[in-house]
Design a protein around this motif. Sequence first.
Motif, PDB file in Angstrom:
ATOM      1  N   VAL A  33      -0.033   9.731  -7.517  1.00  0.00           N
ATOM      2  CA  VAL A  33      -0.896   8.551  -7.421  1.00  0.00           C
ATOM      3  C   VAL A  33      -1.406   8.159  -8.803  1.00  0.00           C
ATOM      4  CG1 VAL A  33      -3.124   7.706  -6.581  1.00  0.00           C
ATOM      5  CG2 VAL A  33      -1.595   8.894  -5.040  1.00  0.00           C
ATOM      6  N   ILE A  34      -1.793   9.145  -9.603  1.00  0.00           N
ATOM      7  CA  ILE A  34      -2.292   8.843 -10.941  1.00  0.00           C
ATOM      8  C   ILE A  34      -1.155   8.320 -11.823  1.00  0.00           C
ATOM      9  CG2 ILE A  34      -3.306   9.854 -13.020  1.00  0.00           C
ATOM     10  CD1 ILE A  34      -4.865  11.721 -11.136  1.00  0.00           C
ATOM     11  N   MET A  94       1.882   5.317   8.724  1.00  0.00           N
ATOM     12  CA  MET A  94       2.107   5.310   7.291  1.00  0.00           C
ATOM     13  C   MET A  94       1.018   4.503   6.588  1.00  0.00           C
ATOM     14  SD  MET A  94       4.719   7.202   6.899  1.00  0.00           S
ATOM     15  CE  MET A  94       5.287   6.896   5.254  1.00  0.00           C
ATOM     16  N   ALA A  95       0.840   4.802   5.311  1.00  0.00           N
ATOM     17  CA  ALA A  95      -0.169   4.108   4.515  1.00  0.00           C
ATOM     18  C   ALA A  95       0.263   4.068   3.059  1.00  0.00           C
ATOM     19  CB  ALA A  95      -1.522   4.809   4.642  1.00  0.00           C
ATOM     20  N   ILE A  96      -0.326   3.145   2.336  1.00  0.00           N
ATOM     21  CA  ILE A  96      -0.157   3.059   0.889  1.00  0.00           C
ATOM     22  C   ILE A  96      -1.502   3.397   0.273  1.00  0.00           C
ATOM     23  CG2 ILE A  96       0.241   1.515  -1.053  1.00  0.00           C
ATOM     24  CD1 ILE A  96       2.121  -0.068   0.780  1.00  0.00           C
ATOM     25  N   ILE A 119       1.388   4.910  -4.111  1.00  0.00           N
ATOM     26  CA  ILE A 119       2.457   5.638  -3.428  1.00  0.00           C
ATOM     27  C   ILE A 119       2.362   5.367  -1.937  1.00  0.00           C
ATOM     28  CG2 ILE A 119       2.657   7.477  -5.145  1.00  0.00           C
ATOM     29  CD1 ILE A 119       1.156   9.285  -3.147  1.00  0.00           C
ATOM     30  N   LYS A 120       3.459   5.606  -1.245  1.00  0.00           N
ATOM     31  CA  LYS A 120       3.512   5.446   0.209  1.00  0.00           C
ATOM     32  C   LYS A 120       3.646   6.832   0.828  1.00  0.00           C
ATOM     33  CE  LYS A 120       6.024   3.004   3.796  1.00  0.00           C
ATOM     34  NZ  LYS A 120       7.143   2.092   4.086  1.00  0.00           N
ATOM     35  N   THR A 121       2.758   7.147   1.763  1.00  0.00           N
ATOM     36  CA  THR A 121       2.760   8.442   2.433  1.00  0.00           C
ATOM     37  C   THR A 121       2.179   8.262   3.826  1.00  0.00           C
ATOM     38  OG1 THR A 121       2.058  10.751   2.239  1.00  0.00           O
ATOM     39  CG2 THR A 121       0.515   9.091   1.455  1.00  0.00           C
TER      40      THR A 121
END
Length: 151
Positions: free
Chosen positions: A63-64, A145-147, A69-71
């Motif tokens: 993420v940094i 799912m999420a971003i 990111i997508k997870t």
Amino acid sequence: MRVIALLFLLVNAVSAFVTGPAIRPAALESATQLDMRHRKGFKKLGLPADQRKALLRALTTEVIRHGRIKTTLIRARAVRKHVDHMIELGKTGDLHSRRQAMAWVYDKQLVHSLFDAAPDRYGEQNGGYTRVLRTVPRQGDNAKMAIIELV
């Protein structure tokens, strides 16, 4: 409603003399599934402690590095705490904070760039450095799912 409850009570009383499971009303079964998570601490993500820590460290690093990111939704909510903490350490900027960030983030150069950019980018902001956006479910197993992205 009282008649139905009395009927179930009667059936359970009779079934006490018969071997086999007792019949329970659906209202009682659904109530046990809605228990609250008081004093549970954090999500275990279905992983042992060492694997969970490695996953959270890897997600924090990515993420940094990439900014977005997508997870899965649960993982995004779990890693948000760690990303925010790394940015707080970057804003502090002292040697102890740098060593704490080095112990968590996998990439040394990424920590240096975070400590260079964080005070300028998030100097006046107090928390809320990440945003979790829900997306469509995953194709194979229909997981939520999420971003997760840096604000």
